[in-house]
Enzyme design. Structure first.
Site, PDB file in Angstrom:
ATOM      1  CD  GLU A  92      -5.351 -12.575   5.974  1.00  0.00           C
ATOM      2  OE1 GLU A  92      -5.999 -11.974   6.825  1.00  0.00           O
ATOM      3  OE2 GLU A  92      -3.664 -11.128   5.515  1.00  0.00           O
ATOM      4  CB  CYS A 107      -5.715 -11.772  -4.851  1.00  0.00           C
ATOM      5  SG  CYS A 107      -4.718 -10.074  -4.058  1.00  0.00           S
ATOM      6  CB  CYS A 114       7.092  -9.190   2.071  1.00  0.00           C
ATOM      7  SG  CYS A 114       7.567  -8.639   1.447  1.00  0.00           S
ATOM      8  CB  CYS A 118       6.497  -1.683   0.606  1.00  0.00           C
ATOM      9  SG  CYS A 118       7.417  -2.140  -0.690  1.00  0.00           S
ATOM     10  CB  CYS A 121       3.029  -3.278   2.201  1.00  0.00           C
ATOM     11  SG  CYS A 121       2.662  -4.719   2.539  1.00  0.00           S
ATOM     12  N   GLY A 161       4.148 -11.169  -0.018  1.00  0.00           N
ATOM     13  CA  GLY A 161       5.201 -12.080  -0.097  1.00  0.00           C
ATOM     14  C   GLY A 161       5.501 -11.000  -1.905  1.00  0.00           C
ATOM     15  CB  SER A 214       4.757  -1.920  -6.309  1.00  0.00           C
ATOM     16  OG  SER A 214       3.951  -3.274  -6.722  1.00  0.00           O
ATOM     17  CG  ASN A 290      -6.910  -0.177  -0.091  1.00  0.00           C
ATOM     18  OD1 ASN A 290      -8.089   0.679  -0.162  1.00  0.00           O
ATOM     19  ND2 ASN A 290      -6.808  -0.577  -0.693  1.00  0.00           N
ATOM     20  CB  CYS A 333      -3.883  -3.390  -2.591  1.00  0.00           C
ATOM     21  SG  CYS A 333      -4.879  -4.018  -4.304  1.00  0.00           S
TER      22      CYS A 333
HETATM   23  N1  SAH Z   1       4.667  -7.999  -3.023  1.00  0.00           N
HETATM   24  C1  SAH Z   1       4.294  -7.479  -4.353  1.00  0.00           C
HETATM   25  C2  SAH Z   1       3.478  -7.881  -4.963  1.00  0.00           C
HETATM   26  C3  SAH Z   1       1.461  -8.188  -3.623  1.00  0.00           C
HETATM   27  S1  SAH Z   1       1.577  -6.797  -3.157  1.00  0.00           S
HETATM   28  C4  SAH Z   1       4.407  -6.039  -4.873  1.00  0.00           C
HETATM   29  O1  SAH Z   1       4.633  -5.472  -3.704  1.00  0.00           O
HETATM   30  O2  SAH Z   1       4.406  -5.695  -6.201  1.00  0.00           O
HETATM   31  C5  SAH Z   1       0.424  -5.843  -3.789  1.00  0.00           C
HETATM   32  C6  SAH Z   1      -0.090  -4.620  -4.489  1.00  0.00           C
HETATM   33  O3  SAH Z   1      -0.649  -4.061  -3.563  1.00  0.00           O
HETATM   34  C7  SAH Z   1       1.253  -3.751  -4.970  1.00  0.00           C
HETATM   35  O4  SAH Z   1       1.279  -3.184  -5.964  1.00  0.00           O
HETATM   36  C8  SAH Z   1       1.590  -2.963  -3.432  1.00  0.00           C
HETATM   37  O5  SAH Z   1       1.964  -2.208  -3.464  1.00  0.00           O
HETATM   38  C9  SAH Z   1       0.388  -3.039  -2.955  1.00  0.00           C
HETATM   39  N2  SAH Z   1      -0.451  -2.295  -2.096  1.00  0.00           N
HETATM   40  C10 SAH Z   1       0.760  -2.658  -0.080  1.00  0.00           C
HETATM   41  N3  SAH Z   1       0.514  -1.919   0.363  1.00  0.00           N
HETATM   42  C11 SAH Z   1      -0.650  -0.878   0.555  1.00  0.00           C
HETATM   43  C12 SAH Z   1      -1.911   0.054   0.233  1.00  0.00           C
HETATM   44  N4  SAH Z   1      -2.168   0.305   1.319  1.00  0.00           N
HETATM   45  N5  SAH Z   1      -2.806  -0.053  -0.274  1.00  0.00           N
HETATM   46  C13 SAH Z   1      -2.839  -0.126  -1.396  1.00  0.00           C
HETATM   47  N6  SAH Z   1      -1.564  -0.613  -2.217  1.00  0.00           N
HETATM   48  C14 SAH Z   1      -0.948  -1.266  -1.457  1.00  0.00           C
HETATM   49 FE1  SF4 Z   2       6.069  -6.857  -0.106  1.00  0.00          FE
HETATM   50 FE2  SF4 Z   2       4.826  -6.309  -1.591  1.00  0.00          FE
HETATM   51 FE3  SF4 Z   2       3.994  -5.657   0.509  1.00  0.00          FE
HETATM   52 FE4  SF4 Z   2       6.187  -4.265  -0.491  1.00  0.00          FE
HETATM   53  S1  SF4 Z   2       3.961  -4.128  -0.942  1.00  0.00           S
HETATM   54  S2  SF4 Z   2       6.142  -5.238   1.427  1.00  0.00           S
HETATM   55  S3  SF4 Z   2       7.041  -6.246  -1.688  1.00  0.00           S
HETATM   56  S4  SF4 Z   2       3.650  -7.866  -0.430  1.00  0.00           S
END
Ligand code: SAH
Ligand code: SF4
Length: 342
Positions: A92, A107, A114, A118, A121, A161, A214, A290, A333
């Site tokens: 996406e 974006c 990935c 986390c 996510c 990713g 992050s 989110n 995000c």
């Molecule tokens: N993998 C990289 C970049 C992609 S995620 C990273 O983790 O930094 C982009 C941002 O969205 C990151 O800061 C991530 O932690 C955040 N993110 C992931 N899940 C989220 C959620 N459910 N609500 C808000 N932000 C989130």
């Molecule tokens: Fe991967 Fe970034 Fe999502 Fe963590 S927040 S699972 S590093 S895409």
């Protein structure tokens, strides 16, 4: 013979290709402009090339194999594309417009899935599939430009990713975005969950783009619970890597901090975060969580966001709160899955 795909090729590679047809030097630059700036999807549209040249080029090359599998438009104007590559894998890509700014921000994703996983996510939930090639990363920007007829001005690696686990391809893609698509390095941001061992390589290769970390929790105890990567690279290890990054590049870094109700948005977290970042040259971007169906976390309240922001500002930092974009189409995000939900 498989045709050569033009998007993703550097000017010298295009030149090697056009030499097979004739040796006029300016052709490569013309083709590069059609692919990266005017964003055509077919060689037939390259109208300043002679008909004969276009026919010859079509025998050996094509502009792209990338397709839009699905497109969704949010009520706030955000557009989410499900982009399909030649092998059928999808990622996406999100286009965001911010009111009263001429910027168009893409974006982009750097991997299919990935491996970092986390807890908050959606992307990590179905595991890691493969790295994207430089061309596939650039294709996401070109897909937006072809579809909208507009020029992308800013790129954030905040899609699916972990960019620092696909660093060589990400650096190559940034180079093409900069030199061919004419996107300034200063308008490119790479966000990492904290792959400490690759931070120096990024600093040495690209000292102009912004690096965002992050962080999401101020102590290893909380961070270990929500980000398994912290067991490999602890907070202090990443802080040392970033101090080194700042020394090399002289850049201010961005700290991304996720506010999850009662887990990371408490008064104590704010105090600990301010203390942790005292000596780090950074701006802070607070991201209200989110919702993602796979977990039970909750959004922070408005008042806890404001209190958190106030405490950090009081410690002398510049703090912004990230606007939620495209939540109605799961484009915000952390909500990117890379497939059509079933
Ligand atoms: N993998 C990289 C970049 C992609 S995620 C990273 O983790 O930094 C982009 C941002 O969205 C990151 O800061 C991530 O932690 C955040 N993110 C992931 N899940 C989220 C959620 N459910 N609500 C808000 N932000 C989130
Ligand atoms: Fe991967 Fe970034 Fe999502 Fe963590 S927040 S699972 S590093 S895409």
């Amino acid at each position: 013979m498989d045709k050569i795909v033009l998007s993703g090729l550097k000017p010298e590679e295009i030149e090697n290709l056009t030499k097979q047809i004739d040796d006029s030097k300016y052709r490569a630059q013309q083709i590069s402009n059609w692919v990266y700036l005017k964003s055509v999807s077919s060689i037939d549209d390259m109208t300043n090339l002679s008909l004969k040249f276009r026919e010859q080029l079509k025998n050996i090359a094509t502009v792209t194999h990338t397709k839009i599998k699905r497109k969704q438009v949010s009520k706030d104007g955000t557009i989410k594309y499900l982009v399909e590559f030649a092998d059928g894998q999808c990622v996406e890509t999100v286009l965001m417009r911010f009111d009263n700014r001429a910027n168009l921000t893409a974006c982009v994703s750097s991997q299919v899935g990935c491996a970092v996983n986390c807890s908050f996510c959606a992307t990590g939930k179905s595991g890691f599939v493969r790295n994207l090639t430089p061309s596939e990363i650039v294709e996401q920007v070109l897909t937006i430009q072809r579809d909208t007829g507009l020029k992308v001005t800013n790129v954030v690696f905040m899609g699916q990713g972990e960019p620092l686990l696909n660093l060589d391809n990400v650096l190559d893609a940034i180079n093409i975005l900069n030199t061919c698509c004419q996107i300034s390095l200063r308008r490119i941001t790479v966000s990492t969950s904290g792959i400490a061992k690759n931070v120096e390589k990024f600093a040495l290769a690209n000292s102009q783009s912004t690096l965002a970390w992050s962080l999401h929790a101020p102590t290893d105890e909380i961070r270990n619970k929500i980000m398994p990567i912290n067991k490999k690279y602890s907070i202090s290890e990443m802080v040392s890597a970033l101090q080194n990054y700042i020394k090399i590049t002289n850049n201010r870094i961005t700290i991304e901090y996720l506010l999850i109700d009662k887990i990371t948005d408490t008064f104590e977290c704010a105090k600990n975060l301010a203390e942790l970042l005292k000596k780090v040259k950074c701006n802070i971007n607070l991201i209200p969580y989110n919702p993602v169906v796979e977990n039970d976390y909750k959004k922070p309240s408005k008042s806890s966001i404001m209190k958190f922001k106030y405490i950090l500002e009081h410690s002398g930092k510049k703090v912004t709160v990230r606007l939620e974009r495209g939540a109605d189409i799961d484009a915000a995000c952390g909500q990117l899955r890379g497939k059509i939900a079933t």
